[in-house]
Design a protein around this motif. Structure first.
Motif, PDB file in Angstrom:
ATOM      1  N   LYS A 202      84.952  59.497 -32.923  1.00  0.00           N
ATOM      2  CA  LYS A 202      85.444  58.254 -32.314  1.00  0.00           C
ATOM      3  C   LYS A 202      84.298  57.471 -31.673  1.00  0.00           C
ATOM      4  O   LYS A 202      84.198  56.260 -31.829  1.00  0.00           O
ATOM      5  N   GLN A 203      83.443  58.179 -30.948  1.00  0.00           N
ATOM      6  CA  GLN A 203      82.302  57.524 -30.311  1.00  0.00           C
ATOM      7  C   GLN A 203      81.363  56.938 -31.356  1.00  0.00           C
ATOM      8  O   GLN A 203      80.870  55.822 -31.208  1.00  0.00           O
TER       9      GLN A 203
ATOM     10  N   PHE B 103      79.171  52.416 -34.473  1.00  0.00           N
ATOM     11  CA  PHE B 103      78.966  51.856 -35.805  1.00  0.00           C
ATOM     12  C   PHE B 103      79.631  50.479 -35.913  1.00  0.00           C
ATOM     13  O   PHE B 103      79.027  49.521 -36.406  1.00  0.00           O
ATOM     14  N   ASP B 104      80.877  50.392 -35.445  1.00  0.00           N
ATOM     15  CA  ASP B 104      81.596  49.102 -35.495  1.00  0.00           C
ATOM     16  C   ASP B 104      80.875  48.047 -34.673  1.00  0.00           C
ATOM     17  O   ASP B 104      80.757  46.897 -35.093  1.00  0.00           O
TER      18      ASP B 104
ATOM     19  N   GLN C 134      77.549  43.124 -34.565  1.00  0.00           N
ATOM     20  CA  GLN C 134      76.320  42.419 -34.159  1.00  0.00           C
ATOM     21  C   GLN C 134      75.591  41.856 -35.370  1.00  0.00           C
ATOM     22  O   GLN C 134      74.936  40.831 -35.276  1.00  0.00           O
ATOM     23  N   LYS C 135      75.715  42.525 -36.502  1.00  0.00           N
ATOM     24  CA  LYS C 135      75.084  42.056 -37.732  1.00  0.00           C
ATOM     25  C   LYS C 135      75.908  40.985 -38.417  1.00  0.00           C
ATOM     26  O   LYS C 135      75.472  40.393 -39.388  1.00  0.00           O
ATOM     27  N   GLY C 136      77.135  40.787 -37.935  1.00  0.00           N
ATOM     28  CA  GLY C 136      77.999  39.795 -38.528  1.00  0.00           C
ATOM     29  C   GLY C 136      78.690  40.252 -39.789  1.00  0.00           C
ATOM     30  O   GLY C 136      79.114  39.453 -40.621  1.00  0.00           O
ATOM     31  N   ILE C 137      78.818  41.560 -39.937  1.00  0.00           N
ATOM     32  CA  ILE C 137      79.451  42.117 -41.143  1.00  0.00           C
ATOM     33  C   ILE C 137      80.938  42.250 -40.915  1.00  0.00           C
ATOM     34  O   ILE C 137      81.421  42.633 -39.934  1.00  0.00           O
TER      35      ILE C 137
END
Length: 108
Positions: free
Chosen positions: A93-94, A99-100, A105-108
């Motif tokens: 979960k962490q 990762f999310d 932040q990368k705009g993905i």
């Protein structure tokens, strides 16, 4: 060269079993008590009856689960294993949150 003892063999066998499709999922589903075959199949979406049957047999052979009148359940050894692997769920979960956040932040 380090010699390999029986402990190493058992570790490899356990990791091989737990790495098989649905093995950990079945253990996870049985964490709160007994479930019938059909209840397990409903909990483990998209598992075929043949694969579920095979995994249940393997988990029974290794004494991680047992079949009772109420259905399949973790043995004391299986419950110990669940408590060992349970923190992996929290770690996952962490990791997923991190990762999310990185993907956002990368705009993905």
């Amino acid at each position: 060269e380090r010699s390999r003892g029986l402990g190493d063999v058992y570790k490899r066998q356990l990791l091989d079993l737990l790495g098989r499709t649905w093995a950990l999922g079945i253990i996870w589903q049985l964490r709160q008590g007994s479930l019938s075959f059909s209840e397990l199949q409903a909990c483990c979406e998209n598992i075929s009856p043949t694969l579920l049957s095979n995994r249940l047999k393997e988990l029974q052979q290794t004494k991680l689960i047992e079949k009772s009148l109420q259905g399949y359940q973790l043995t004391p050894i299986g419950l110990e294993l669940f408590h060992v692997i349970s923190p992996l769920g929290q770690w996952a979960k962490q990791w997923q949150l991190l990762f999310d956040e990185q993907q956002n932040q990368k705009g993905i």
